[in-house]
Design an enzyme around this catalytic site. Structure first.
Site: not given
Length: 359
Positions: A46, A48, A71, A204, A295
């Site tokens: 993580h 931190e 956490c 790309r 689409g």
């Protein structure tokens, strides 16, 4: 905090299933930056703990700025809250409390109990946008969806069926789309896009080719050709196909033999993939941020189910000038009018890209 958010954003698409967090350790008197870090690829370590290691003894008494609550639970590594206490930091400033039930204020509480001052809520709106994928997965069980559509000035996404492909966006707008891909956990399309366009679904941009994300295809009946680009490159770039529960077993075996991961999900009353269930399936496999380029058909279906969180509509400069396939279906148009607000409108060469955010 702005720097912490930027650092975390840089690794979006690389940190899943964990959120991409940014952390900055600064001198409390001069503001000099002592160390900075982001959550590493794969989600560990993580931010931190990386920043604390980089700071060394200079972390004692310093201020930690972090874009999400540290956490407090043991996973593959010890809790970040314990590392903060052990480093004897002087103060911790966070943008958001983590809604993950394993954390949910416990990280802050553990730090305060050790005598370290905590302030939270700094740049919280920006942090909610930056961590939308993590927040959506925790609260709704699915990844956040960013949907992209391109249209002509007269509103069409494609020519009529059977006609040649319509190229809408210019080179500059195309580069922006590839950069957006690079910050996603996965690119999502429907099988109709694969059948019509045979896309590569990769990044790309020079120097960012290794940021090409996972590819996901929704294919209820496993119609995807074995010779398509996404199947042919499945051993080089992870590719998942989500199909219906009764899809052909022989087609599944052939796709698996080509290196594709096939997942089965529920279908709706019309025999199509149940999109909320399919998205929860992706969430259960750790995806937090999906970039949908499927689409108009998939876009309208996603809008019908309320599954779109960010919407980017690119408008090209050349009208089709005759009937074609509308870019915005009825459900997407209704959702756009009702559930979204415009947050940015950029001009890139001859194209415009409008960004809408779900309210």
């Amino acid at each position: 905090m702005g720097l912490a958010l930027a650092l975390g954003w840089r690794n979006n698409g690389r940190a899943w299933p964990n959120p991409s967090v940014g952390a900055v350790i600064a001198d409390p008197l001069t503001g000099r930056i002592i160390a900075q870090a982001a959550t590493q690829p794969g989600g560990r370590p993580h931010a931190e703990t990386v920043a604390i290691r980089a700071a060394g003894e200079a972390a004692a008494g310093a201020v930690l700025y972090v874009s999400l609550e540290p956490c407090s639970h043991h996973g593959r590594t010890p809790p970040c809250a314990d590392a903060i206490v052990a480093a004897r930091l002087g103060r911790v400033v966070t943008a958001l409390e983590d809604p993950d039930p394993r954390v949910a204020g416990r990280g802050h509480s553990r730090i305060v109990a050790a005598g370290i001052a905590v302030r939270t809520g700094v740049l919280s709106d920006e942090a909610r946008r930056a961590h939308r994928g993590h927040l959506t997965r925790i609260r709704e069980g699915r990844p956040a969806v960013t949907l992209k559509l391109a249209r002509t000035p007269d509103g069409y996404a494609a020519r009529l069926p059977g006609e040649r492909r319509l190229m809408i966006s210019g080179e500059g707008a195309g580069h922006v789309v590839h950069l957006m891909r690079a910050h996603a956990d996965a690119i999502l399309v429907g099988v109709d896009t694969v059948l019509a366009d045979d896309p590569h679904l990769n990044v790309r941009l020079p120097g960012l080719e290794d940021r090409s994300p996972l590819r996901v295809v929704f294919d209820t009946r496993l119609r995807m050709p074995l010779g398509s680009h996404v199947v042919a490159s499945a051993r080089l770039r992870p590719t998942w196909v989500v199909c219906g529960e009764d899809a052909d077993a022989e087609c599944e075996r052939a796709l698996r033999a080509a290196g594709v991961e096939v997942m089965r999900s529920q279908v709706d009353a019309a025999g199509r993939l149940d999109l909320p269930a399919a998205m929860r399936l992706l969430g259960s496999h750790g995806l937090t941020r999906v970039f949908s380029e499927g689409g108009p058909t998939l876009a309208d279906a996603m809008a019908r189910e309320g599954l779109i969180d960010d919407l980017f509509i690119g408008t090209g400069s050349v009208a089709l000038g005759r009937p074609g396939r509308p870019a915005l279906g009825p459900h997407l148009q209704a959702a756009l009018d009702r559930d979204f607000r415009l947050v940015a409108n950029r001009r890139i060469e001859d194209d415009t890209i409008a960004h809408f955010e779900r309210l």
